[in-house]
Design a protein around this motif. Structure first.
Motif, PDB file in Angstrom:
ATOM      1  N   ASP A 111     -25.987 -89.200  32.619  1.00  0.00           N
ATOM      2  CA  ASP A 111     -24.853 -89.920  32.021  1.00  0.00           C
ATOM      3  C   ASP A 111     -25.317 -91.456  32.034  1.00  0.00           C
ATOM      4  O   ASP A 111     -24.728 -92.111  30.992  1.00  0.00           O
ATOM      5  CB  ASP A 111     -23.689 -89.968  33.206  1.00  0.00           C
ATOM      6  CG  ASP A 111     -22.395 -90.360  33.004  1.00  0.00           C
ATOM      7  OD1 ASP A 111     -21.663 -90.007  31.849  1.00  0.00           O
ATOM      8  OD2 ASP A 111     -21.903 -91.446  33.469  1.00  0.00           O
ATOM      9  N   LEU A 112     -25.970 -91.985  32.943  1.00  0.00           N
ATOM     10  CA  LEU A 112     -26.090 -93.276  32.730  1.00  0.00           C
ATOM     11  C   LEU A 112     -27.114 -93.763  31.439  1.00  0.00           C
ATOM     12  O   LEU A 112     -26.979 -94.726  30.792  1.00  0.00           O
ATOM     13  CB  LEU A 112     -27.047 -94.088  34.277  1.00  0.00           C
ATOM     14  CG  LEU A 112     -27.390 -95.319  34.026  1.00  0.00           C
ATOM     15  CD1 LEU A 112     -26.224 -96.264  33.841  1.00  0.00           C
ATOM     16  CD2 LEU A 112     -28.185 -95.807  35.202  1.00  0.00           C
ATOM     17  N   GLN A 146     -27.367 -92.033  28.717  1.00  0.00           N
ATOM     18  CA  GLN A 146     -26.346 -91.662  27.634  1.00  0.00           C
ATOM     19  C   GLN A 146     -25.606 -92.865  27.439  1.00  0.00           C
ATOM     20  O   GLN A 146     -25.575 -93.379  26.208  1.00  0.00           O
ATOM     21  CB  GLN A 146     -25.487 -90.439  27.744  1.00  0.00           C
ATOM     22  CG  GLN A 146     -26.286 -89.133  27.698  1.00  0.00           C
ATOM     23  CD  GLN A 146     -25.225 -88.084  27.990  1.00  0.00           C
ATOM     24  OE1 GLN A 146     -24.340 -88.030  28.424  1.00  0.00           O
ATOM     25  NE2 GLN A 146     -25.696 -86.942  27.283  1.00  0.00           N
ATOM     26  N   LYS A 147     -24.871 -93.529  28.355  1.00  0.00           N
ATOM     27  CA  LYS A 147     -24.060 -94.733  28.259  1.00  0.00           C
ATOM     28  C   LYS A 147     -24.849 -95.967  28.012  1.00  0.00           C
ATOM     29  O   LYS A 147     -24.400 -96.805  27.003  1.00  0.00           O
ATOM     30  CB  LYS A 147     -23.372 -94.893  29.545  1.00  0.00           C
ATOM     31  CG  LYS A 147     -22.180 -93.733  29.733  1.00  0.00           C
ATOM     32  CD  LYS A 147     -21.550 -94.181  31.086  1.00  0.00           C
ATOM     33  CE  LYS A 147     -20.338 -93.153  31.383  1.00  0.00           C
ATOM     34  NZ  LYS A 147     -19.796 -93.237  32.714  1.00  0.00           N
ATOM     35  N   THR A 148     -26.060 -95.886  28.202  1.00  0.00           N
ATOM     36  CA  THR A 148     -26.842 -97.044  28.282  1.00  0.00           C
ATOM     37  C   THR A 148     -27.277 -97.234  26.572  1.00  0.00           C
ATOM     38  O   THR A 148     -27.035 -98.308  25.802  1.00  0.00           O
ATOM     39  CB  THR A 148     -28.215 -97.093  28.994  1.00  0.00           C
ATOM     40  OG1 THR A 148     -27.796 -97.255  30.414  1.00  0.00           O
ATOM     41  CG2 THR A 148     -29.048 -98.170  28.415  1.00  0.00           C
ATOM     42  N   HIS A 188     -25.788 -95.583  24.293  1.00  0.00           N
ATOM     43  CA  HIS A 188     -24.694 -95.854  23.260  1.00  0.00           C
ATOM     44  C   HIS A 188     -24.211 -97.245  23.223  1.00  0.00           C
ATOM     45  O   HIS A 188     -23.970 -97.523  21.968  1.00  0.00           O
ATOM     46  CB  HIS A 188     -23.479 -95.042  23.883  1.00  0.00           C
ATOM     47  CG  HIS A 188     -22.333 -95.007  23.218  1.00  0.00           C
ATOM     48  ND1 HIS A 188     -21.939 -94.388  21.976  1.00  0.00           N
ATOM     49  CD2 HIS A 188     -21.016 -95.596  23.423  1.00  0.00           C
ATOM     50  CE1 HIS A 188     -20.769 -94.941  21.543  1.00  0.00           C
ATOM     51  NE2 HIS A 188     -20.236 -95.460  22.370  1.00  0.00           N
ATOM     52  N   LEU A 189     -24.285 -98.049  24.276  1.00  0.00           N
ATOM     53  CA  LEU A 189     -23.809 -99.035  24.160  1.00  0.00           C
ATOM     54  C   LEU A 189     -24.808-100.102  23.404  1.00  0.00           C
ATOM     55  O   LEU A 189     -24.331-100.881  22.688  1.00  0.00           O
ATOM     56  CB  LEU A 189     -23.609 -99.922  25.639  1.00  0.00           C
ATOM     57  CG  LEU A 189     -23.050-101.281  25.823  1.00  0.00           C
ATOM     58  CD1 LEU A 189     -21.661-101.349  25.119  1.00  0.00           C
ATOM     59  CD2 LEU A 189     -22.869-101.799  27.059  1.00  0.00           C
ATOM     60  N   GLU A 217     -23.919 -99.497  19.987  1.00  0.00           N
ATOM     61  CA  GLU A 217     -22.740 -99.851  19.685  1.00  0.00           C
ATOM     62  C   GLU A 217     -22.863-101.472  19.168  1.00  0.00           C
ATOM     63  O   GLU A 217     -22.285-101.879  18.245  1.00  0.00           O
ATOM     64  CB  GLU A 217     -21.848 -99.900  20.754  1.00  0.00           C
ATOM     65  CG  GLU A 217     -20.312-100.034  20.636  1.00  0.00           C
ATOM     66  CD  GLU A 217     -19.352 -99.911  21.862  1.00  0.00           C
ATOM     67  OE1 GLU A 217     -19.054-100.787  22.425  1.00  0.00           O
ATOM     68  OE2 GLU A 217     -18.980 -98.634  21.668  1.00  0.00           O
TER      69      GLU A 217
END
Length: 334
Positions: A105-106, A108-110, A112-113, A116
């Motif tokens: 999860d970490l 994926q979020k990293t 993605h940001l 972005e």
């Protein structure tokens, strides 16, 4: 015969040139708002800098939930299309030390940001760098995180490496990245003594010979910053950034006791920090001679020549302490 000789000479010349090719000069940019001053722009131009390692955000823990969160994402106020941008994500080791960290999860979020921020600012990056001083406790989570980020980003991945991770790599392991950047600074303890925690040649000497045995290709990051170690009653109470000897010499509230120590003559506020009468400030800085020495001792011990020398960090306050050709002098040591 002449033709063969010419071809042979040309091949020898090309091989010699490739061997003698100097590393490129690059910089870290570590502010939360990207806006270059005229001095910074000129420095980049003078040194033919085409690559910037930009801190995109930190990852820390939420004070209430103790869940990983992004901290201080960068805001761009400058068009940097002329540069190759490498997003850098700094991860606090306490995040990686969490026993039940959701690594997938970490990651994926990293990623993605990072994407972005790139999309918002029309940046096409081809590399991501992860900055984390992982330990034996956090090693397993960190290595899994690196694997997942590499899979998800589909980009070149680099990681910062500390001296202790080089010397003890069989214990700390080597992250599955394309290359590493050895952070050749912050070697000692921040203490009220007279030693320089940013660079200490005696401490460095304990690790340098290990470089030849390190299997991962390493580029080098060298320091060009300075700070003040704030001391009260022989105890360190804080680090004060953007501080140097010349600044304190011109401040009537401080009295110079030695080359690096200043005493507070009377209680005052400076840059929002309260200094009590008789507090001490120890200035830790890196002189041009230190940079050359660092480059020379690294050059003597490397297994493989670095492709880049990255200076930390690009800031007008730091740059004014050096002559403009210092960066060329440093890379010419390799």
């Amino acid at each position: 015969m002449i033709k063969r000789f010419f071809i042979g000479f040309l091949i020898f010349f090309l091989i010699s040139c490739s061997k003698n090719e100097k590393p490129i000069v690059a910089f870290y940019y570590w502010k939360t708002i990207l806006k270059l001053s005229e001095t910074e722009k000129q420095l980049l131009k003078d040194n033919d800098v085409s690559k910037l390692y930009i801190r995109y955000f930190d990852i820390g823990l939420h004070p209430q939930t103790q869940e990983p969160i992004p901290l201080s994402p960068i805001r761009f106020q400058e068009n940097i299309k002329a540069f190759e941008v490498v997003p850098v994500v700094f991860i606090q080791n306490k995040v990686m030390s969490m026993p039940r960290l959701d690594v997938n999860d970490l990651a994926q979020k990293t990623v993605h940001l990072v994407e972005e921020i790139n999309t918002k600012n029309k940046i096409a990056s081809h590399e991501i760098q992860i900055d984390c001083d992982w330990t034996l406790k956090s090693k397993d989570n960190y290595l899994k995180f690196i694997e997942r980020v590499k899979e998800l980003s589909k980009q070149k991945l680099s990681a910062t490496i500390r001296l202790h991770q080089v010397k003890y790599f069989k214990k700390t392991k080597i992250p599955n990245v394309d290359s590493g950047v050895l952070m050749y600074y912050n070697m000692g303890s921040i203490a009220p003594d007279s030693l320089n925690s940013i660079y200490d040649q005696k401490i460095a000497a304990r690790y340098l010979k290990s470089l030849k045995n390190y299997p991962l290709h390493l580029d080098f990051a060298l320091p060009i910053y300075s700070w003040g170690v704030h001391i009260r009653n022989q105890r360190v109470i804080g680090l004060r950034s953007k501080m140097n000897v010349s600044e304190l010499k011109s401040d009537p509230n401080f009295q110079q006791l030695s080359k690096i120590f200043f005493k507070v003559k009377k209680s005052n506020y400076k840059n929002g920090v309260f200094y009590e009468e008789n507090d001490l400030l120890k200035i830790e800085a890196i002189a041009a001679e230190d940079l050359k020495q660092m480059a020379e001792e690294l050059e003597e011990n490397v297994a493989q020549k670095p492709k880049e020398i990255i200076f930390y960090d690009l800031d007008e306050f730091n740059l004014k302490n050096y002559e403009k050709n210092i960066f060329e002098q440093v890379v010419s040591c390799f």
